[in-house]
Design a protein around this motif. Sequence first.
Motif, PDB file in Angstrom:
ATOM      1  N   ALA A   1       0.838  -1.196   0.000  1.00 47.18           N
ATOM      2  CA  ALA A   1       0.000   0.000   0.000  1.00 47.18           C
ATOM      3  C   ALA A   1       0.871   1.244   0.000  1.00 47.18           C
ATOM      4  N   ARG A   2       0.333   2.292  -0.575  1.00 48.14           N
ATOM      5  CA  ARG A   2       0.963   3.611  -0.567  1.00 48.14           C
ATOM      6  C   ARG A   2      -0.105   4.602  -0.135  1.00 48.14           C
ATOM      7  N   VAL A   3       0.110   5.231   1.017  1.00 44.49           N
ATOM      8  CA  VAL A   3      -0.910   6.080   1.622  1.00 44.49           C
ATOM      9  C   VAL A   3      -0.374   7.492   1.787  1.00 44.49           C
ATOM     10  N   GLN A   4      -1.160   8.479   1.389  1.00 46.35           N
ATOM     11  CA  GLN A   4      -0.811   9.884   1.582  1.00 46.35           C
ATOM     12  C   GLN A   4      -1.521  10.405   2.832  1.00 46.35           C
ATOM     13  N   VAL A   5      -0.743  10.900   3.778  1.00 53.80           N
ATOM     14  CA  VAL A   5      -1.290  11.451   5.015  1.00 53.80           C
ATOM     15  C   VAL A   5      -0.881  12.906   5.116  1.00 53.80           C
TER      16      VAL A   5
ATOM     17  N   TYR B   1       2.705  13.379   3.793  1.00 53.92           N
ATOM     18  CA  TYR B   1       3.639  12.265   3.978  1.00 53.92           C
ATOM     19  C   TYR B   1       3.232  11.100   3.084  1.00 53.92           C
ATOM     20  N   GLN B   2       4.201  10.614   2.321  1.00 55.14           N
ATOM     21  CA  GLN B   2       3.992   9.415   1.522  1.00 55.14           C
ATOM     22  C   GLN B   2       4.444   8.219   2.374  1.00 55.14           C
ATOM     23  N   VAL B   3       3.509   7.346   2.683  1.00 53.15           N
ATOM     24  CA  VAL B   3       3.807   6.214   3.557  1.00 53.15           C
ATOM     25  C   VAL B   3       3.726   4.919   2.747  1.00 53.15           C
ATOM     26  N   GLN B   4       4.834   4.205   2.700  1.00 54.90           N
ATOM     27  CA  GLN B   4       4.888   2.921   2.004  1.00 54.90           C
ATOM     28  C   GLN B   4       4.735   1.794   3.030  1.00 54.90           C
ATOM     29  N   LEU B   5       3.850   0.845   2.721  1.00 59.29           N
ATOM     30  CA  LEU B   5       3.600  -0.260   3.640  1.00 59.29           C
ATOM     31  C   LEU B   5       3.634  -1.602   2.905  1.00 59.29           C
ATOM     32  N   LYS B   6       3.990  -2.628   3.643  1.00 57.98           N
ATOM     33  CA  LYS B   6       3.951  -3.997   3.139  1.00 57.98           C
ATOM     34  C   LYS B   6       3.192  -4.859   4.136  1.00 57.98           C
ATOM     35  N   GLN B   7       2.474  -5.819   3.608  1.00 55.00           N
ATOM     36  CA  GLN B   7       1.825  -6.785   4.487  1.00 55.00           C
ATOM     37  C   GLN B   7       2.704  -8.023   4.600  1.00 55.00           C
ATOM     38  N   ARG B   8       2.928  -8.454   5.833  1.00 54.28           N
ATOM     39  CA  ARG B   8       3.780  -9.609   6.069  1.00 54.28           C
ATOM     40  C   ARG B   8       3.033 -10.660   6.870  1.00 54.28           C
ATOM     41  N   ALA B   9       3.418 -11.896   6.653  1.00 54.73           N
ATOM     42  CA  ALA B   9       2.830 -13.003   7.396  1.00 54.73           C
ATOM     43  C   ALA B   9       3.371 -13.022   8.826  1.00 54.73           C
ATOM     44  N   ILE B  10       2.529 -13.438   9.754  1.00 54.73           N
ATOM     45  CA  ILE B  10       2.904 -13.557  11.156  1.00 54.73           C
ATOM     46  C   ILE B  10       2.506 -14.948  11.629  1.00 54.73           C
ATOM     47  N   GLU B  11       3.443 -15.655  12.192  1.00 57.06           N
ATOM     48  CA  GLU B  11       3.172 -17.002  12.686  1.00 57.06           C
ATOM     49  C   GLU B  11       2.714 -16.957  14.145  1.00 57.06           C
TER      50      GLU B  11
ATOM     51  N   TRP C   1       0.217  -5.182   8.687  1.00 56.47           N
ATOM     52  CA  TRP C   1       0.796  -4.126   7.863  1.00 56.47           C
ATOM     53  C   TRP C   1       1.974  -3.488   8.588  1.00 56.47           C
ATOM     54  N   TYR C   2       3.090  -3.359   7.864  1.00 56.43           N
ATOM     55  CA  TYR C   2       4.309  -2.756   8.405  1.00 56.43           C
ATOM     56  C   TYR C   2       4.707  -1.564   7.541  1.00 56.43           C
ATOM     57  N   VAL C   3       5.069  -0.476   8.198  1.00 55.36           N
ATOM     58  CA  VAL C   3       5.521   0.721   7.481  1.00 55.36           C
ATOM     59  C   VAL C   3       6.982   0.541   7.090  1.00 55.36           C
ATOM     60  N   GLU C   4       7.260   0.759   5.815  1.00 53.84           N
ATOM     61  CA  GLU C   4       8.630   0.620   5.321  1.00 53.84           C
ATOM     62  C   GLU C   4       9.312   1.962   5.134  1.00 53.84           C
ATOM     63  N   ALA C   5       8.530   3.004   4.826  1.00 52.57           N
ATOM     64  CA  ALA C   5       9.131   4.324   4.624  1.00 52.57           C
ATOM     65  C   ALA C   5       8.086   5.399   4.803  1.00 52.57           C
TER      66      ALA C   5
END
Length: 304
Positions: free
Chosen positions: A255-259, A268-278, A294-298
């Motif tokens: 995801a790319r979210v503008q806040v 702010y341009q916020v880049q996010l990735k979804q990751r698996a969690i065990e 969801w984790y913020v990458e930048a």
Amino acid sequence: MTHLAQTLCSDVQTEPLPGTAKTGSRYVLFEWPGAWSKDILDGGTFSPELSARLNERMSLFDATLLLIRHPTREGREIDTHHCYLVFADEGIIEVKHIDGPEALLDLDLSGPGRNDASVRTKPMLLVCTHAKRDRCCAVKGRPLVRELAQRYPAHVGNDVVWETSHIKGHRFAATTLLMPWAFSYGRMNVDAANALIDSAMDGRYFVPGNRGRGTLSAPAQAAEIAVAKQLVTDGVEVRIDQLRVLNAEESETAARVQVEDLNAGTVYQVQLKQRAIEGVVSSCGDAPKTGAAWYVEAITPTDQ
């Protein structure tokens, strides 16, 4: 009893909180001091016929019905029922008194100002204590709300803290819902909840334990919290309505979210990735499974 059955799902803290808030922008909070069935509209709390009609009425307006009650015995001795109407997009709570649950069928939830109700100026903190949904809410929610009730005892004009029925995310107990903005919070203790209320009373954005604003999608929730956290870390006092999500481009895993910071005029341009969690345990007694978060990458600031 097996080890799995003894373990509270909320003790398995493998997931980050941001991006897990209950979604929704319209709520009906109905005071019902009696027992709550596992699903409040399953026919066990109200009659099956009334439950079906209430479900249809809420669905018509895309609204969520929550049952609330005061945490003390004296606070549950009522003649009429509080009914709070929450419009989270507008940041408005309205309140009126009604005689019973049948009156909920007459509500017009298309917007504020349509139900002969008074506008409420104080925020509300709802603490989930819905034990029949999951025992974590009893084990962790009830002690929290009892402590808070000592600071906000039952009397007219002091109706800040309430018990509530299921608000999703019992694996994050103790869980709370802050109205009128529909912010979900998790893993709360007394000190954090008191600080949250103080911040809300002053209109300040509270970061610790924040799961997100329910009017936003999961990645947008995480993005807004990330920007707020960065601003607070930089020494900026963030107001509750200071941040606005302008745009969210979302796929299943990115995801790319503008806040926008409305005070500073910065986007702010916020880049996010979804990751698996065990090892996620969704409810008490469930086997661990693979979840996702969801984790913020930048976070990149830009001037408009």
